[in-house]
Structures are given as C-alpha cells and as structure tokens.
Design a protein around this motif. Structure first.
Motif, PDB file in Angstrom:
ATOM      1  N   ILE A   1      37.161  60.807 -27.472  1.00  0.00           N
ATOM      2  CA  ILE A   1      38.705  60.201 -27.626  1.00  0.00           C
ATOM      3  C   ILE A   1      39.536  59.167 -27.019  1.00  0.00           C
ATOM      4  O   ILE A   1      40.407  58.884 -28.552  1.00  0.00           O
ATOM      5  CB  ILE A   1      39.169  61.449 -26.663  1.00  0.00           C
ATOM      6  N   LEU A   2      38.458  58.492 -26.595  1.00  0.00           N
ATOM      7  CA  LEU A   2      39.135  57.594 -26.564  1.00  0.00           C
ATOM      8  C   LEU A   2      39.194  55.674 -27.267  1.00  0.00           C
ATOM      9  O   LEU A   2      39.909  55.181 -27.896  1.00  0.00           O
ATOM     10  CB  LEU A   2      38.552  56.569 -25.431  1.00  0.00           C
ATOM     11  N   LEU A   3      37.998  56.597 -27.819  1.00  0.00           N
ATOM     12  CA  LEU A   3      37.805  55.877 -29.114  1.00  0.00           C
ATOM     13  C   LEU A   3      38.036  56.087 -30.932  1.00  0.00           C
ATOM     14  O   LEU A   3      38.800  55.083 -31.191  1.00  0.00           O
ATOM     15  CB  LEU A   3      36.038  56.103 -29.515  1.00  0.00           C
ATOM     16  N   ILE A   4      38.881  57.001 -31.052  1.00  0.00           N
ATOM     17  CA  ILE A   4      39.398  57.035 -31.103  1.00  0.00           C
ATOM     18  C   ILE A   4      41.000  56.695 -31.556  1.00  0.00           C
ATOM     19  O   ILE A   4      41.866  56.456 -31.984  1.00  0.00           O
ATOM     20  CB  ILE A   4      40.147  59.424 -31.873  1.00  0.00           C
ATOM     21  N   MET A   5      41.596  56.876 -29.610  1.00  0.00           N
ATOM     22  CA  MET A   5      42.913  56.302 -29.515  1.00  0.00           C
ATOM     23  C   MET A   5      43.012  54.657 -30.034  1.00  0.00           C
ATOM     24  O   MET A   5      43.911  54.145 -30.807  1.00  0.00           O
ATOM     25  CB  MET A   5      42.924  56.324 -28.045  1.00  0.00           C
ATOM     26  N   GLN A   6      41.925  54.166 -29.278  1.00  0.00           N
ATOM     27  CA  GLN A   6      41.248  52.547 -29.893  1.00  0.00           C
ATOM     28  C   GLN A   6      41.288  52.625 -30.862  1.00  0.00           C
ATOM     29  O   GLN A   6      42.289  51.639 -31.669  1.00  0.00           O
ATOM     30  CB  GLN A   6      40.221  52.297 -29.259  1.00  0.00           C
ATOM     31  N   HIS A   7      40.869  52.782 -31.744  1.00  0.00           N
ATOM     32  CA  HIS A   7      40.976  52.956 -33.181  1.00  0.00           C
ATOM     33  C   HIS A   7      42.683  53.068 -34.245  1.00  0.00           C
ATOM     34  O   HIS A   7      42.568  51.965 -34.915  1.00  0.00           O
ATOM     35  CB  HIS A   7      40.373  54.011 -34.331  1.00  0.00           C
ATOM     36  N   TYR A   8      43.336  53.789 -33.760  1.00  0.00           N
ATOM     37  CA  TYR A   8      44.651  53.731 -33.579  1.00  0.00           C
ATOM     38  C   TYR A   8      45.369  52.411 -32.782  1.00  0.00           C
ATOM     39  O   TYR A   8      46.907  52.476 -33.408  1.00  0.00           O
ATOM     40  CB  TYR A   8      44.992  55.062 -33.600  1.00  0.00           C
ATOM     41  N   GLY A   9      44.642  52.068 -32.429  1.00  0.00           N
ATOM     42  CA  GLY A   9      45.846  50.801 -31.318  1.00  0.00           C
ATOM     43  C   GLY A   9      46.266  51.101 -30.580  1.00  0.00           C
ATOM     44  O   GLY A   9      47.524  50.480 -29.828  1.00  0.00           O
ATOM     45  N   ILE A  10      46.550  52.349 -29.312  1.00  0.00           N
ATOM     46  CA  ILE A  10      46.653  52.229 -28.360  1.00  0.00           C
ATOM     47  C   ILE A  10      45.496  51.846 -27.101  1.00  0.00           C
ATOM     48  O   ILE A  10      44.686  51.821 -27.381  1.00  0.00           O
ATOM     49  CB  ILE A  10      46.402  54.267 -28.204  1.00  0.00           C
ATOM     50  N   PRO A  11      46.827  51.399 -26.030  1.00  0.00           N
ATOM     51  CA  PRO A  11      46.047  50.736 -24.998  1.00  0.00           C
ATOM     52  C   PRO A  11      44.873  52.163 -24.272  1.00  0.00           C
ATOM     53  O   PRO A  11      44.452  53.037 -24.130  1.00  0.00           O
ATOM     54  CB  PRO A  11      46.533  50.788 -23.985  1.00  0.00           C
TER      55      PRO A  11
END
Length: 272
Positions: free
Chosen positions: A99-109
């Motif tokens: 889930i964090l990898l997806i968040m990182q992918h879309y620019g979320i801290p």
C-alpha cells in the motif's frame, strides 16, 4: 556544495566532485566494484537521505496536527480505504508495504525512500528538474550505499537486503497506519527488494528503504562513513545534462513507462 562537502568531511564520508560523464563513469564503477551498489540521485546536493513523510518541510506545512490528527496515519488509512475505487489492484488488507508503494508511486508522502541498482538511473534523477523552475546550477549529488556493511553495522541478520514480505519490513510499514506509534520502535531503516507492482519499479531497478521512528537521515546514523559514499555533481553548465538526455537517452519515457512518462518526455523535448 561546500556545505555538504564540509559536513561529509566531519562525518568522514568519502565524497568525490565531478562534472563530466567520464568522471561519473569512473567513480561510480569503483563504487559498484567495492560493493556500494545501491544508489540515489538528488538534484540538490543539500537534500537529506530521508523519506518525504519525515522531512521537516513536509511536517511544517500541514494543519492536521492542530486538529489532533497524525498526518501520516490519516493519509495511509484514507488511502487504504479508498484506493480500490480508482485502481484495478487488490491487496491483502495487512499488506502495508505494498500500500505504501502505491502511495509512493502516486506522490503521496510515505516513510519509504527510493533507491536504485543502476547508477545511470540515479544520475538521471540527479540532473533532471521541475520544468516550472529554471535550470539550476545548484550542485547535485548521488549517494551510494554498501548494503552488506550497512546490515552488519546495524546488526540486521540475513542476506544483502530483505525481500518485501519479511516481518521487519511489514512491521516498519505498519507504523504508517497507526496514530499511536510505538516510539520505542526506533529500529533503523531496513533496505528491501520490492514486489513488482508497477512497471516503474522494474524500469528504475528500484530498491527501497523503509524507516521507523528514528528521524535521523542515513548520513547522520552512527558509522555512516562505513556504508555511504557520495558524488557531488557540478552543474555550472548544461553539458552533462544534455549528454544524459540527448546521447544516453535517459529520459522520462524510459523511467516512467506509462502515459505520464510519455507526456513528460514529449513536453520536455524542446524545452530550453
């Protein structure tokens, strides 16, 4: 540049200053051959080796804290509850790292920090800049890590780096989803090899580190001089930048193999 060099001199971290691709190739080859084969490019040499959620400038510009909310857990839980509406990806509810990898992918801290196994990828990110800004002559930097020495210094058992699905990686990832973080969980960052969720991960030959409650940057950790090396890149002119983009063809379309990468490469094609 002088500030970083002075700080690294105090830390006794080896730092080389370069301005040509030949120099980059020679220095990075030595780094890789000596086991410093995980690297990361910074377009501003003064940036710290910290994930975005732990950077002071990110924390200072939010207003959730005044409301008694933890910014990181708010983002992570909100994303966890809603991402399935927008993405055709189904993950286990407790697969916190993905889930964090997806968040990182879309620019979320997040508490993830991107690294790569390819020095040329790090060079690309060190030399490229936001088109809203003019070309900056502020020196860039590429950091190299020796993951075997890092694990040894930190007393982390196992091989070169963790696979994503190991318990300690998931434990540190879980901290992003709880407002009541265990501050005693001061375990230093763990370097891990990610599952291939997105083509970008493959294209960028990505490696990640996940950070716990210790707010220290990698370069400020104890014995950092044993597992870190640094290259500072002078940008007095655009020669190296143009060589990387026009000769080596290291561009956004290569590293972002999706519509964003294509559009960004097209947008930059004739940009001064």
């Amino acid at each position: 540049m002088d500030k970083l060099i002075a700080e690294n001199k105090k830390r006794n971290i080896q730092t080389d200053v370069i301005s040509t691709y030949q120099e980059f190739f020679e220095v990075s080859e030595v780094m890789m051959n000596n086991g410093f084969f995980i690297c990361r490019g910074h377009s501003n040499c003064n940036w710290k080796l910290l994930p975005s959620i732990l950077r002071p400038e990110v924390r200072e510009n939010i207003n959730l804290i005044e409301a008694g909310l933890d910014y990181e857990s708010y983002l992570s839980v909100k994303f966890q509850d809603s991402y399935r509406h927008y993405l055709d990806i189904q993950l286990e509810k407790d697969d916190f790292t993905s889930i964090l990898l997806i968040m990182q992918h879309y620019g979320i801290p997040t508490r993830l920090l991107d690294w790569t196994l390819n020095p040329q990828t790090a060079l690309f990110f060190a030399l490229n800049y936001n088109l809203k800004d003019s070309y900056s002559t502020t020196p860039a930097a590429i950091w190299f890590m020796h993951p075997v020495v890092y694990r040894s210094v930190q007393g982390i058992p196992g091989g070169v780096y963790r696979r994503q699905d190991t318990p300690d990686v998931n434990r540190l990832s879980y901290l992003a989803f709880t407002q009541n973080k265990n501050q005693k969980d001061s375990m230093n960052p763990v370097v891990f090899y990610p599952n291939s969720i997105f083509p970008r991960i493959i294209a960028q030959e990505s490696i990640f580190s996940v950070h716990g409650c210790n707010p220290s940057a990698f370069e400020d950790l104890e014995e950092a001089n044993s597992f870190l090396r640094c290259i500072v890149i002078r940008k007095d002119d655009r020669t190296l930048y143009e060589f990387v983009n026009n000769v080596l063809k290291l561009d956004y379309e290569k590293y972002f193999p999706d519509i964003y990468g294509f559009a960004e490469a097209l947008r930059r094609a004739w940009h001064k």
